[in-house]
Each structure stands twice: as structure tokens, then as C-alpha cells.
Design an enzyme around this catalytic site. Sequence first.
Site, PDB file in Angstrom:
ATOM      1  N   GLU A 191       1.312  -3.838   7.684  1.00  0.00           N
ATOM      2  CA  GLU A 191       0.623  -2.551   7.488  1.00  0.00           C
ATOM      3  C   GLU A 191      -0.640  -2.481   8.338  1.00  0.00           C
ATOM      4  O   GLU A 191      -1.772  -2.431   7.834  1.00  0.00           O
ATOM      5  CB  GLU A 191       0.295  -2.351   6.003  1.00  0.00           C
ATOM      6  CG  GLU A 191       1.550  -2.334   5.161  1.00  0.00           C
ATOM      7  CD  GLU A 191       1.348  -1.991   3.697  1.00  0.00           C
ATOM      8  OE1 GLU A 191       2.268  -1.475   3.085  1.00  0.00           O
ATOM      9  OE2 GLU A 191       0.263  -2.246   3.168  1.00  0.00           O
ATOM     10  N   GLU A 383       9.608  -2.852   2.837  1.00  0.00           N
ATOM     11  CA  GLU A 383       8.945  -2.796   1.518  1.00  0.00           C
ATOM     12  C   GLU A 383       9.245  -1.465   0.866  1.00  0.00           C
ATOM     13  O   GLU A 383       9.085  -0.414   1.506  1.00  0.00           O
ATOM     14  CB  GLU A 383       7.420  -2.908   1.648  1.00  0.00           C
ATOM     15  CG  GLU A 383       6.878  -4.285   1.763  1.00  0.00           C
ATOM     16  CD  GLU A 383       5.360  -4.331   1.688  1.00  0.00           C
ATOM     17  OE1 GLU A 383       4.772  -3.616   0.857  1.00  0.00           O
ATOM     18  OE2 GLU A 383       4.781  -5.093   2.475  1.00  0.00           O
TER      19      GLU A 383
HETATM   20  C1  BG6 Z   1       1.939  -3.062   0.390  1.00  0.00           C
HETATM   21  C2  BG6 Z   1       1.554  -4.463   0.779  1.00  0.00           C
HETATM   22  O1  BG6 Z   1       0.931  -2.171   0.748  1.00  0.00           O
HETATM   23  O2  BG6 Z   1       2.106  -2.776  -0.946  1.00  0.00           O
HETATM   24  C3  BG6 Z   1       1.909  -5.541  -0.236  1.00  0.00           C
HETATM   25  O3  BG6 Z   1       2.096  -4.818   2.026  1.00  0.00           O
HETATM   26  C4  BG6 Z   1       1.631  -5.004  -1.620  1.00  0.00           C
HETATM   27  O4  BG6 Z   1       1.207  -6.705   0.084  1.00  0.00           O
HETATM   28  C5  BG6 Z   1       2.482  -3.783  -1.872  1.00  0.00           C
HETATM   29  O5  BG6 Z   1       1.782  -5.941  -2.648  1.00  0.00           O
HETATM   30  C6  BG6 Z   1       2.333  -3.194  -3.256  1.00  0.00           C
HETATM   31  O6  BG6 Z   1       1.002  -2.949  -3.521  1.00  0.00           O
HETATM   32  P1  BG6 Z   1       0.307  -3.498  -4.833  1.00  0.00           P
HETATM   33  O7  BG6 Z   1      -1.087  -3.149  -4.698  1.00  0.00           O
HETATM   34  O8  BG6 Z   1       0.997  -2.793  -5.944  1.00  0.00           O
HETATM   35  O9  BG6 Z   1       0.578  -4.950  -4.867  1.00  0.00           O
END
Ligand code: BG6
Length: 483
Positions: A191, A383
Site C-alpha cells: 500500500e 487483500e
Molecule cells: C491493509 C494492510 O491496509 O489493511 C494490512 O495492508 C491490514 O496490513 C489490513 O491489516 C486491514 O486493516 P486493519 O487495520 O483492519 O488491520
Amino acid sequence: MKKIKGFRTDFLWGGATAANQIEGSFDKDGKGLSSADFAEYIPKEKRQADNHMEVNSKFIDKVKSGKYSGTFPKRYGIDFYNTYEEDIKLFAEMGFKAFRMSINWSRIFPNGYDSKPNEAGLKYYDNIFKTLKSYNIEPVVTLSHYETPFGLTEKYNGWVKREVIDHFIHYAETVFERYKNDVKYWMTFNEINVINISPFTGGGIVSDRLENPIASSFQALHHQFVASALATKKLKEVIPDAQMGCMLARMKHYPYTCDPNDVLKAQEEDQMNLMYTDVHAKGKYPNYYLQYLSKNNIELEMKDEDLTILKENTVDYISFSYYMSMLSSTSPEGKTTPGNLMNSLKNPYLESSDWGWQIDPVGLRIVLNEFWDRYEKPLFIVENGLGAVDEIENGKIHDDYRIEYLRKHISEAKKAVEDGVDLIGYLSWGPIDLISMSTSEMSKRYGYIYVDQDNYGNGTKQRIKKDSFYWYKKVIESNGEIL
Ligand code: BG6
């Protein structure tokens, strides 16, 4: 043209993680500190800052002095450093074809700027790749996922200084050489847009040490772009058949109303999100971005060769995270809601997660189509997922809400494929419960596998298969036909 039906046969199904959110053992076997080791867990009711991922000099000094007794969950993770064999076995049981992970830079170069790598760190990832190979699971590796070695913060204030490029390339070359027979899919910065949202998270930068933090975050971004392109070049020299991707937190902006001014605002905000992939995929800074910099009196320091480096070393595939969509308005009077890294106006057509993130599966189809139209490069969802509170009932976790979220997103991804988009894989975030990036909570769970551990690290750490575990296994078995 033949009608496309469903996902390609070699589709890369699996899950995604980051070293700092799972490994723990933050000071074992020679590992140095990283930015993630400064992420404190603060219960929601006590959190003061909106952007709680940022830290200031005072806080860093307090933590370093050893006199501060906070909870730092990314230091212990879910103990994957010791449990990787049994955890990977569970991924294999679900039928994973791919597993996204990051290499913890400070495990290999404890300070980030060391000249010799730490053999124990290299050995650890040898073992991970060996285990993945034994199950035919393809590793997808991020070089830097919010774990900038703290030594680089101390010496250079992170990515603000150009010198960090050389240290990154030294690290990249070291791991490319070491794992050239193990890893084909790579990404440079997770990101990459986060450096302009939380400079400490994205680049180990302590903003209160800077005269002009905003301009510096764009300068640091320039260094990451150049480093990314140079790493791509190096990758092709060391592993000619390897693939390099980029990684964007895609935040699709819709206009709040059909007022052309809102539409224009949404276009501008969307451009500023797509700028990062524009540079990675097209190899140049787009005009709208150069104008944005000029209008804001930001002048980037560049070397003569930088633009050529960007031009000649573009990425092979477009990888991105997708959790939610956003709204843009010229008269933002509506209610806001928290989101991944940024707040947004509330969209009345969408439901939200327990953390307020707006759930928008159709947005994923839109995003995939736009990426494909813009770049015509293979796309990879690296993701996507739902952070939710899970309850154990008689030893079982019935996470139908998670299944519903994933089902709808995968179904929209499939429609995008049938629209003609070339999608090579789907990796859901956090296949096993892990420490939240933004809040360092454990109770924000994404996994198919439950980990018995609370926000303070208490618990047996036992792994329990949730209902979604069996569901995802069928999805993979049927190549997305049974959802
Ligand atoms: C993404 C990141 O933005 O979101 C991850 O690459 C992160 O590292 C994921 O864990 C979910 O976000 P969060 O804050 O719910 O863990």
C-alpha cells in the site's frame, strides 16, 4: 470471441499476511526493531488521535528509554515465528495455491543499513519457503509491509533521505539471490499510498522532526518509487522469470451526488489514488500529479536518471487491496464513517462493518474493470476481507457474516472476469486471525482460523477452524464455482 466462464484454471487462491502482524519474536535471532514494534494497543475508549498509527518523537524516546509500559502486540504477533509449520498445514488443508507474506526487513538487516545480512533471519525464511513448497503453495512476497527497520528512522528519519534507496536495494538483492529458486511473485511496498497518510507506518518517518512534513512525504514517496523500479530491474537480472507487482490500497471515490462538481471532485480524488499505480505501471508521473505538486509548491528533488529508471522498470502485474469505497463531495455535510486508513462520508446504499468500513462488493467489480481498462496488465487481488468480532459457541465459530462478505466479493470478482478482465488470483486478508494493522487489536478478526488470544496477548493461542474455513475450502476446490 469465446464467452469467458469463471476463473482461470491456474487461479491463485489463498490468503495474505504481513510479518509484523503474525510473527512475533520481535527481538529473537538477531532481529532489529522496526516501525511496527512501536505500534501500541490502546483500547478504543482511550484512543485520542484519529490517526493513531502515527507516533511522535516524544513517544519514541519514551519507548526507547524502557520506562514506558504499554502493550505492543506486533512484538508478539500470533507467534507464527514458532507455529508456521502447523499454520501452513492448515492453509494447505483449505487448498491454498498461494500465500502472501512479507519478509521482515529488520530480521535480515537488523538496522536496515548493515552491510552483512543476518544468517538466522535468512534461514527462517528458507524454512518457510521449504514448508510452503512441500504443499505446493506459491509464495507471494512483499519486501516492505509497514516494517521499516528502526535503524533507518534513527539514522535518516526513514524514507525522507535518498540514502535509504541503496539500503533497500541491497536488501532486495540479498533476498532475491537467496530465494531465487523459491519465490516468483514479488511486491515492493505494501500500500505505497500509505506513506502520504501515515508517514511513520509507510516509511519510518517521524513527522515532527520535519519542517514541511507533507512535502517530505512526497519526497519520500519519490524515493520509494525509484527504489521500487530499481528493485524490479534487479529482480529481472537475478530471477529472469519472476514477476514484480505494485501494491495500492485502492480507494474508489464515488461522487456523493450527481452534481457535476461532486463528480469532478470524485475524479480528482480517484486520480490521486490511482497516481501510485500510474507511476508503477506506466513508468511516469502523470500530468495531473505534477500539477498538483506545483499548485501546492512542492518541488521534488530528483537525479537526472530517476525518470528513466521509472520508465524502464514498470511492474508486471497490478496488485492491490480492496476493502471498501469512499464518497467525494464539494459540500460534505453528511455523516462520516471510519474506513481503511481514511474516513469517508457515509454511503446510504451500503452497510458497514463493525469498524464502520463500508461494504461494497460491486465496487470491486468496478475497480477491476477500471484497472484493466487503464493498464491492461494482469490483476491480482492481494487483500480483501472482513474484520469482525467472533464469538465461540461450544467450541465453534459460526462466522456467516464473514462468509457473506467474501462470497459477495468473490462473486463480483468473477463477474469482472466475465467482463473480460484478466485476474490471476484472490488472496483474502488474514486467513488466520492476526494483529490489526491500524489499531493493533486482536479482537478485529479476519481469519478462517481463530486464534485464542486477546488484545493483551493472553490466551492459549490455540487454532480453531471457523465455519468459513470449510466454506473457503469448497470455494477453492470448485475454483470459485461453489460460493
Ligand atoms: C491493509 C494492510 O491496509 O489493511 C494490512 O495492508 C491490514 O496490513 C489490513 O491489516 C486491514 O486493516 P486493519 O487495520 O483492519 O488491520
